[in-house]
Design a protein around this motif. Structure first.
Motif, PDB file in Angstrom:
ATOM      1  N   TYR A  65    -101.738 -53.136   4.386  1.00 38.22           N
ATOM      2  CA  TYR A  65    -101.318 -51.816   4.110  1.00 38.22           C
ATOM      3  C   TYR A  65    -101.359 -52.249   2.564  1.00 38.22           C
ATOM      4  O   TYR A  65    -100.967 -51.408   1.277  1.00 38.22           O
ATOM      5  N   GLY A  66    -102.648 -53.178   2.299  1.00 41.54           N
ATOM      6  CA  GLY A  66    -103.014 -53.161   0.292  1.00 41.54           C
ATOM      7  C   GLY A  66    -101.649 -54.047  -0.314  1.00 41.54           C
ATOM      8  O   GLY A  66    -101.953 -53.291  -1.230  1.00 41.54           O
ATOM      9  N   ILE A  67    -100.896 -54.562  -0.026  1.00 43.60           N
ATOM     10  CA  ILE A  67     -99.636 -55.288  -0.823  1.00 43.60           C
ATOM     11  C   ILE A  67    -100.411 -56.716  -0.711  1.00 43.60           C
ATOM     12  O   ILE A  67    -101.104 -57.157  -0.072  1.00 43.60           O
ATOM     13  N   SER A  68     -99.667 -57.075  -1.758  1.00 43.36           N
ATOM     14  CA  SER A  68     -99.441 -58.963  -1.603  1.00 43.36           C
ATOM     15  C   SER A  68     -98.828 -59.500  -0.237  1.00 43.36           C
ATOM     16  O   SER A  68     -97.766 -58.937  -0.107  1.00 43.36           O
ATOM     17  N   GLN A  69     -99.721 -61.439  -0.316  1.00 45.30           N
ATOM     18  CA  GLN A  69     -98.566 -61.708   0.667  1.00 45.30           C
ATOM     19  C   GLN A  69     -97.482 -62.192   0.979  1.00 45.30           C
ATOM     20  O   GLN A  69     -96.141 -62.568   1.634  1.00 45.30           O
ATOM     21  N   ALA A  70     -96.783 -62.087  -1.009  1.00 45.19           N
ATOM     22  CA  ALA A  70     -95.748 -62.427  -1.059  1.00 45.19           C
ATOM     23  C   ALA A  70     -95.308 -61.210  -0.838  1.00 45.19           C
ATOM     24  O   ALA A  70     -93.542 -61.571  -0.258  1.00 45.19           O
ATOM     25  N   ALA A  73     -93.847 -61.193   2.811  1.00 49.81           N
ATOM     26  CA  ALA A  73     -93.003 -62.493   3.557  1.00 49.81           C
ATOM     27  C   ALA A  73     -92.302 -61.860   2.953  1.00 49.81           C
ATOM     28  O   ALA A  73     -90.987 -61.770   3.958  1.00 49.81           O
ATOM     29  N   ALA A  74     -91.637 -60.757   2.101  1.00 50.67           N
ATOM     30  CA  ALA A  74     -90.556 -60.273   1.875  1.00 50.67           C
ATOM     31  C   ALA A  74     -90.101 -59.462   2.471  1.00 50.67           C
ATOM     32  O   ALA A  74     -88.834 -58.659   3.350  1.00 50.67           O
TER      33      ALA A  74
END
Length: 239
Positions: A65-70, A73-74
């Motif tokens: 999805y092209g998002i951060s791992q943080a 995780a959220a």
């Protein structure tokens, strides 16, 4: 008179896990729940995965999805909160992903043995609530399948033959595409009504009631009167 509900799902899909529980809660509020036939259909979120490919879910979600791992995780924690509300266990960290093709083949075998629902529940629990990996090991699948009551030799035979139930899995996936499903869970009731996503129980109850009403005769009979038919006419009762 029965209502058939077909549910396209993937074991990798957390919303399929939640959706199954919400649908089952809806059944408890459906007056004709004993007349509902449920069949689970196959859908792979990523049919390109090889049998030996797996990895951490959070990293996979972040990349997809092209998002951060943080952020990924959220998102997992948010899904975990929804699961908790439903009384379902859910590991928000440490899960992995992998090919579900062999699991879908086993689910078709389990359908023939009358154990499909039990096996699907066991696979969901193993994937979303247990630390031990579900992917990359036929022994793990054998253990889970046998615990649901399936014969071990039959399970091993299915897993050893890559063609066993493969056509049934592909047919389910092709049918989902023909019905317009682009994601799962996807519910089809009597091939007339569709519900997409892990909807609240009230939405499923509404769809079931609509499907049940649609099965009633087109002409509703009210009252009664003297009639003539192929066997003659009803004679009036004389005092």
């Amino acid at each position: 008179m029965t209502v058939q509900v077909e549910i396209w799902t993937d074991i990798n899909c957390p919303f399929c896990y939640l959706g199954k529980e919400r649908f089952e809660q809806a059944l408890t509020d459906f007056a004709h729940r004993d007349d509902v036939e449920v069949v689970h259909r196959s859908f792979e979120l990523d049919p390109t995965l090889s049998a030996d490919e797996s990895g951490p879910v959070i990293a996979k979600i972040a990349h997809k999805y092209g998002i951060s791992q943080a952020q990924a995780a959220a998102n997992e924690r948010g899904i975990g909160a929804q699961a908790t509300e439903l009384g379902l266990p859910y590991l928000t960290e440490g899960r992995d992903y992998g090919s579900s093709f062999d699991m879908h083949r086993l689910l078709h075998h389990a359908l023939a043995q009358g154990k499909q629902d039990e096996l699907l529940d066991a696979l969901y629990r193993a994937n979303f609530a247990e630390q031990q990996s579900l992917f990359g090991s036929h022994e793990r699948l054998v253990e889970i399948a046998v615990a649901t009551g399936l014969d071990e030799s039959d399970v091993r035979a299915v897993l050893a033959d890559p063609d066993a139930y493969a056509a049934e899995v592909r047919a389910d996936e092709q049918e989902a595409a023909q019905l317009g499903a682009t994601g799962v869970p996807f519910f089809v009731i009597d091939r007339k009504f569709g519900v997409s996503g892990a909807q609240p129980p009230a939405v499923f109850v509404q769809a079931l009631n609509q499907a049940w009403a649609d099965r009633e005769p087109a002409v509703q009979m009210v009252g009664g009167a003297d009639v003539c038919g192929p066997d003659g006419c009803e004679l009036p009762v004389r005092g």
